[in-house]
Design an enzyme around this catalytic site. Structure first.
Site, PDB file in Angstrom:
ATOM      1  N   PRO A   2       0.798  -1.222   0.000  1.00  0.00           N
ATOM      2  CA  PRO A   2       0.000   0.000   0.000  1.00  0.00           C
ATOM      3  C   PRO A   2       0.832   1.274   0.000  1.00  0.00           C
ATOM      4  CG  PRO A   2      -0.520  -1.456   1.847  1.00  0.00           C
ATOM      5  CD  PRO A   2       0.734  -1.931   1.250  1.00  0.00           C
ATOM      6  N   GLU A   3       0.399   2.209  -0.774  1.00  0.00           N
ATOM      7  CA  GLU A   3       0.887   3.582  -0.675  1.00  0.00           C
ATOM      8  C   GLU A   3      -0.304   4.435  -0.245  1.00  0.00           C
ATOM      9  OE1 GLU A   3       3.386   4.904  -3.903  1.00  0.00           O
ATOM     10  OE2 GLU A   3       3.855   2.860  -4.468  1.00  0.00           O
ATOM     11  N   LYS A  60       0.655   7.800   4.317  1.00  0.00           N
ATOM     12  CA  LYS A  60       0.250   6.398   4.408  1.00  0.00           C
ATOM     13  C   LYS A  60      -0.319   6.062   5.778  1.00  0.00           C
ATOM     14  CE  LYS A  60       4.193   5.670   1.390  1.00  0.00           C
ATOM     15  NZ  LYS A  60       5.603   5.212   1.322  1.00  0.00           N
ATOM     16  N   ARG A 124       2.845  -9.878   6.310  1.00  0.00           N
ATOM     17  CA  ARG A 124       4.280  -9.636   6.484  1.00  0.00           C
ATOM     18  C   ARG A 124       4.651  -8.930   7.775  1.00  0.00           C
ATOM     19  NH1 ARG A 124       7.496  -7.029   1.500  1.00  0.00           N
ATOM     20  NH2 ARG A 124       9.468  -7.243   2.586  1.00  0.00           N
ATOM     21  N   ARG A 252      15.471   1.817  -3.469  1.00  0.00           N
ATOM     22  CA  ARG A 252      14.344   1.031  -3.961  1.00  0.00           C
ATOM     23  C   ARG A 252      14.528   0.679  -5.429  1.00  0.00           C
ATOM     24  NH1 ARG A 252      10.060   1.611  -0.755  1.00  0.00           N
ATOM     25  NH2 ARG A 252       9.577  -0.432  -1.561  1.00  0.00           N
TER      26      ARG A 252
END
Length: 262
Positions: A2-3, A60, A124, A252
């Site tokens: 998710p962003e 977020k 996670r 990233r």
DNA sequence: GATGACCTGTGA
DNA sequence: TCACAGGTCATC
């Protein structure tokens, strides 16, 4: 994973369906998931009997106000989290993450007096729950990004422009995919030093961020960008057919077009 | 600021 | 078995 667009979908789901329902019990099977000193006992004490009164978001971070002077309940989705209200999740299934619903992936939850539930499901365990977070550790939400503010943060850093866009202290909400998409649309190389952008490029980038957020929100999430089809080894740019570059920028995995992103 | 750490699941 | 994943934090 998710962003801010996925966080916004989760926020809207809570706002639509989880407010004004008294909390009968608090589910905290995973104490590790509670952050900043929060304990299962403290979470129960702080939330039981209250209602959720408003669901906000900054970047977020999902921020839920509670009744009677109660704490702000902060939910973070991490890399694989989803919010479920009465068993329903908002938005598309996540990429790169399981969308099965194993009971042990429920890291936090509320049961309402009417029998309904709110769960944070996160295989996670990179998400987080805390109370009364320091909201100002985050920069302004990316939906509110102004051109002068963007110009200021870019001028103040020699880091790659991508790293600055993703720095939540400077701008809250942009993650790996949204940032790659905005830079793709703006035609700017993600590795460019932030302070090397001229005013015209800053203006283009500002517009690209806004367009990216609006367009991808309408399409249904951070994974719906134009450049996503080229996010794999050997792909070519969907705009001009040039080879896509795969690099690490700002820590990233980064895909960009070697031709039109300069 | 770049790097590795955190933790777990998926797919090649 | 390995590489990889839309996030964030501490550390050199």
């Amino acid at each position: 994973m998710p962003e801010m667009l996925e966080a916004e979908e989760a926020r809207a789901l809570i706002a639509a369906r989880a407010l004004d329902r008294p909390v009968a019990s608090v589910f905290t099977p995973d104490a590790w998931y509670l952050k900043r000193g929060l304990t299962p006992a403290a979470a129960k004490r702080a939330l039981k009997g209250r209602t959720l009164t408003e669901a906000r978001r900054r970047g977020k971070q999902i921020l839920v106000d509670t009744s009677d002077g109660g704490p702000v309940l902060a939910l973070h989705l991490g890399m694989s989290g989803r919010v479920l209200v009465d068993g329903d999740a908002a938005g598309d299934p996540l990429l790169y993450a399981s969308n099965r619903d194993a009971p042990e992936w429920r890291r936090f939850g509320l049961t309402f007096a009417d029998g309904g539930t709110l769960f944070l499901r996160d295989p996670r365990r990179f998400g987080a729950v805390e109370l009364d977070p320091d909201e100002d550790r985050l920069g302004p939400d990316a939906f509110d990004l102004t051109k002068p503010y963007l110009a200021g943060v870019l001028a103040g850093s020699r880091a790659p422009v991508k790293a600055v866009l993703m720095d939540q202290h400077r701008i809250a909400g942009l993650g790996n995919l949204l940032t790659d998409e905005a830079l793709f649309r703006a035609g700017i190389d993600p590795a460019r030093p932030a302070d090397s952008l001229d005013p015209a490029e800053v203006a283009t980038l500002h517009r690209a961020v806004r367009t990216t957020l609006r367009t991808l929100q309408r399409r249904g999430g951070s994974h719906t960008g134009d450049h996503m089809v080229a996010r794999e080894p050997g792909a070519v740019c969907p705009r001009d057919g040039a080879p896509m570059l795969r690099r690490t920028v700002g820590g990233r995995t980064t895909f960009s077009c070697g031709l039109h992103q300069t």
